[in-house]
Enzyme design. Sequence first.
Site, PDB file in Angstrom:
ATOM      1  N   GLY A  25      40.550  44.353  38.046  1.00 16.93           N
ATOM      2  CA  GLY A  25      39.090  43.842  38.371  1.00 16.93           C
ATOM      3  C   GLY A  25      39.250  42.513  39.170  1.00 16.93           C
ATOM      4  O   GLY A  25      40.357  41.884  39.219  1.00 16.93           O
ATOM      5  N   GLY A  27      36.876  38.682  40.562  1.00 11.46           N
ATOM      6  CA  GLY A  27      35.695  37.923  40.693  1.00 11.46           C
ATOM      7  C   GLY A  27      36.227  36.755  41.671  1.00 11.46           C
ATOM      8  O   GLY A  27      36.778  36.817  42.467  1.00 11.46           O
ATOM      9  N   GLY A  28      35.076  35.749  41.671  1.00 13.57           N
ATOM     10  CA  GLY A  28      35.173  34.495  42.606  1.00 13.57           C
ATOM     11  C   GLY A  28      36.427  33.913  42.304  1.00 13.57           C
ATOM     12  O   GLY A  28      36.718  33.125  43.392  1.00 13.57           O
ATOM     13  N   MET A  29      37.142  33.862  41.413  1.00 13.70           N
ATOM     14  CA  MET A  29      38.289  33.122  41.161  1.00 13.70           C
ATOM     15  C   MET A  29      39.482  33.726  41.340  1.00 13.70           C
ATOM     16  O   MET A  29      40.435  33.214  41.718  1.00 13.70           O
ATOM     17  CB  MET A  29      38.130  32.553  39.681  1.00 13.70           C
ATOM     18  N   VAL A  32      42.193  40.260  38.355  1.00 15.00           N
ATOM     19  CA  VAL A  32      42.949  40.549  36.813  1.00 15.00           C
ATOM     20  C   VAL A  32      43.947  41.731  36.982  1.00 15.00           C
ATOM     21  O   VAL A  32      43.292  42.771  37.655  1.00 15.00           O
ATOM     22  CB  VAL A  32      41.880  40.678  35.901  1.00 15.00           C
ATOM     23  N   LYS A  47      45.702  36.939  35.029  1.00 10.00           N
ATOM     24  CA  LYS A  47      44.731  36.733  36.084  1.00 10.00           C
ATOM     25  C   LYS A  47      45.533  35.828  37.126  1.00 10.00           C
ATOM     26  O   LYS A  47      46.140  34.882  36.744  1.00 10.00           O
ATOM     27  CB  LYS A  47      43.737  35.866  35.257  1.00 10.00           C
ATOM     28  N   ASP A 148      28.860  30.793  32.700  1.00  7.49           N
ATOM     29  CA  ASP A 148      28.798  32.044  33.562  1.00  7.49           C
ATOM     30  C   ASP A 148      28.449  33.256  32.685  1.00  7.49           C
ATOM     31  O   ASP A 148      29.183  34.284  32.918  1.00  7.49           O
ATOM     32  CB  ASP A 148      29.994  31.965  34.425  1.00  7.49           C
TER      33      ASP A 148
END
Length: 603
Positions: A25, A27-29, A32, A47, A148
């Site tokens: 998966g 995300g914004g950062m 993973v 990550k 978050d």
Amino acid sequence: MPSGSPASGAGRVIAGRYVLLRRLGGGGMGHVWLAHDQRLACEVALKEIVFGDPAEPGQDRDARVARARAEARHAAGLRGHPHVVTVHDVLEHDGLPWIVMEYVAGAVDLRDLLARRGRLAPAECARIGLAVLDALTAGHERGVMHRDVKPANILLAPDRAGAPYGRVLLTDYGISVQPDTGETRYTLASALIGTVGYLAPERAAGGPATPAADLFSLGCTLYHAVEGRAPFARASPLASVAAVVTEEPRPPLRAGALEPVLRGLLVKDPGLRASARDTEAELARIVTPQSETYPRAQPEFGSRPPWETAPHPPAPVGTCVPSPVPTRRRRRPHALRAVLAGGLGLLLTLGGTWYALAGREPGVPGAALPYGEAVGLAEPLAEGDCVRAEWPGGTRFAGPPRLSRDPACTGRAPDGQVVALPASASAGEARERGPALCEERTRELRGRLADVRTVAVVPAPDGFEAAGRRTACLVLGAHGPLYGPVGDRRRPGTAFADPATMQRRDCLDVRSGREARLVSCAGEHDEQVLGFVRLGGDVTLAEARSVADAACAREVPPRDYGFDPSVHTAGSWAGQGAWKSGTHAVVCTVKRRNGGTMEGAEP
């Protein structure tokens, strides 16, 4: 080699030790990855920091790298907490940090679960909320704000006893901050840190991160889980931010006992918002309700509940298990300790499962009956059998039901149906594992129906062989009959006796305004079921049939399911069963505006 480049994909070796296997998966950062630790011969999650623009200003790039290091430091400080994803290490590779984390096998995040299964029951949301609140409170006591909290950052995975979704984990401390330490706040100049729609109003207005702000985000998350959409979701991010600051959340329609919790957490003024202690107590009461509300099996109906004796198998081969780390753990209130100790038992309650341990002790007359004298059946139940259920004292789910079989499902409106028969090696195993197996086997079906619960009918000690060594998993109407077969037991072309047996994604051939038949979605059909909505208790059935289309268009809009609103519109079905039971549940559908048929190529 820069992180995020094509060569950073599967097969790449990080820090000479971790082989990337596949993406889990992102995300914004960053992304993973599932990776193989060559040194310990096990799987971990890595990550990776991703920079979308190689020319990103150095200041912003440095801030994101610092945030990654901060994530590892903050999450590592919570290592050993049962509801936080464990961080093992942070390492440098090609000048950028990678975070080595626990790989949670079989996990699904809450966002994906809601997308697949639809909204969750209030008790299930309360159980998830209680675990996330425990993780947040542990962080708050260390001065760490998550900042978050949202469905995508909550993982649900099998627990050690194998119960699906039994383990709840909060992940992604990548934007957390310790405000009292002078630590740099890694807020990019171009964006709010957090997710629009889940930010607290004071955070959206530029205020500091606080425990109260995390609690507001938790309230938004639980609202989304029980209602099917976020409380401040709007057509654009800017509109969502404005709604968080200036508007009240839409009144919840499906929250039930969870509604006071949502109301307390979503207060605009952080000073008046519900505290963690009060929220914990309210959630615990929902998960472990008083006996007069959701009664459990009484001792005379069976032996100890399965969560008192459930075995804890060793971790699977190939799973990295961190060494025990001495940690200073806060003392949980008694209510929370009791709830967390429930383990498998909680899952049965939150999933809607109730189990009938109706057997008697060996040597007592009637013990040879498959499920004991209380259930009363002389023959074992078979998959597909429809059943009638009579409850002690007339109160549904208060003690084991006395059952009668209708194998052909041709009699008067059945209360439910046998949908699975999991086998066990012994009567003891059936008592320990049967209810959890029924919860798992019926979970998907329950998610497709409007108002059902599961009853696991476990063999009596002396009736184990007579029951075929199987626990009977029943799906019953939660407040009244089901009026017919459910699941795959319904034959195409069969007319619905009542909308109670309509399921999400069913396709309907509408013969008249009052009759619909089940048909294949691959061919022509007139309507498709999208979901359900409950109307107010003061709405009559006649009134419902005139206002239900508008209610469905508002609460279950077809556009949310990919249907073009210029071509499609909302429809609805309301039946006598929902009004007799008092649930006032309406089935929401989609149909063409011009009255034409819908084909198999629809979303």
